[in-house]
Design an enzyme around this catalytic site. Structure first.
Site, PDB file in Angstrom:
ATOM      1  N   SER A 178     -10.465 -12.306   2.170  1.00 22.68           N
ATOM      2  CA  SER A 178      -9.617 -11.064   1.564  1.00 22.68           C
ATOM      3  C   SER A 178      -8.755 -11.750   0.529  1.00 22.68           C
ATOM      4  O   SER A 178      -8.782 -13.063   0.056  1.00 22.68           O
ATOM      5  CB  SER A 178      -8.609 -10.567   2.631  1.00 22.68           C
ATOM      6  OG  SER A 178     -10.035 -10.015   3.802  1.00 22.68           O
ATOM      7  N   HIS A 222       3.241 -10.712  -8.238  1.00 22.32           N
ATOM      8  CA  HIS A 222       3.137 -10.641  -8.946  1.00 22.32           C
ATOM      9  C   HIS A 222       5.116 -10.392  -8.818  1.00 22.32           C
ATOM     10  O   HIS A 222       6.130  -9.395  -8.543  1.00 22.32           O
ATOM     11  CB  HIS A 222       2.823 -10.131 -10.054  1.00 22.32           C
ATOM     12  CG  HIS A 222       1.397 -10.021  -9.502  1.00 22.32           C
ATOM     13  ND1 HIS A 222       0.309 -11.455 -10.626  1.00 22.32           N
ATOM     14  CD2 HIS A 222       0.498  -9.157  -9.789  1.00 22.32           C
ATOM     15  CE1 HIS A 222      -0.394 -11.026 -10.943  1.00 22.32           C
ATOM     16  NE2 HIS A 222      -0.912 -10.481  -9.458  1.00 22.32           N
ATOM     17  N   CYS A 267      -9.580  -7.486   5.897  1.00 17.14           N
ATOM     18  CA  CYS A 267     -10.585  -6.901   6.405  1.00 17.14           C
ATOM     19  C   CYS A 267     -10.933  -7.347   7.746  1.00 17.14           C
ATOM     20  O   CYS A 267      -9.831  -8.798   7.875  1.00 17.14           O
ATOM     21  CB  CYS A 267     -12.178  -7.400   4.810  1.00 17.14           C
ATOM     22  SG  CYS A 267     -12.452  -9.293   5.678  1.00 17.14           S
TER      23      CYS A 267
END
Length: 206
Positions: free
Chosen positions: A56, A61, A84
């Site tokens: 995962s 950002h 997950c």
């Protein structure tokens, strides 16, 4: 915090400002298999393919911006957590909210894919959730005005949050409000609140 193991971190700073960070994570620790043993594992795919499918990720950002005419600076951080198995990004909400000390938040949560129960029946969602707010402590929710827009049939949850308290001193750099005239205080406050409303509602205000 969410029960994940950090496998790799990639980061990039931008000039003059901003950054991107990607963290590769897994539900459990990954045991590296020596290449000489790979041929002994029947059906094993090349290492890069197996490793990528099992992971995962978390990405961050940042987008610092300065309004050339209004003189208002905004700092935006986009955080994407894809997991997950039993690890869940919902467990990190409280930490993320307070770490960034943010005024405006837009939180999206979507359950994708499916798993199976013990009778091999498909499960398209395996936990109870009616709102992202279910996973935010009451003490934190008391600080924000919150709006939910959910599509329950598609397991899509969306919550927008705006900080209730407003103290002008928290938005001034190099000055305090006691140094400003009443007209300056009103003008700056109006511009700031318009900026916050535009971000919260996602549209330009007249």
């Amino acid at each position: 915090m969410i029960g994940a193991h950090v496998l790799n971190i990639a980061k990039q700073d931008y000039v003059p400002q901003g950054a991107s960070v990607t963290v590769l994570i897994s539900e459990g620790p990954v045991v590296e298999v020596p290449k000489e043993q790979l041929k002994e594992l029947p059906g094993t795919l090349p290492e890069s393919v197996v490793m990528q499918l099992d992971k995962s990720h978390i990405t961050v950002h940042t987008y610092p911006e300065y309004h050339p005419s209004e003189g208002i600076s905004t700092f935006r951080a986009d955080i994407d957590v894809s997991t997950c198995g039993e690890i869940s990004p919902l467990k990190a909400l409280h930490y993320l909210i307070h770490s960034f000390d943010t005024d405006i938040m837009t939180i999206d949560y979507r359950v994708r894919g499916f798993t199976h129960d013990i009778n091999e029946k498909k499960l398209f969602i395996d936990h109870d959730i009616s709102s992202i707010q279910n996973y935010i402590p009451e003490s934190t929710k008391a600080l924000y005005d919150m709006i939910d827009v959910n599509v329950y049939e598609e397991h899509i949850f969306h919550t927008k949050c705006r900080l209730k308290a407003f103290d002008l001193d928290n938005y001034l750099f190099g000055h305090t409000k006691v140094e400003l005239s009443p007209d300056q205080i009103r003008g700056i406050t109006s511009r700031l609140k318009t900026e916050m409303d535009e971000i919260f509602y996602g549209k330009n205000m007249a």
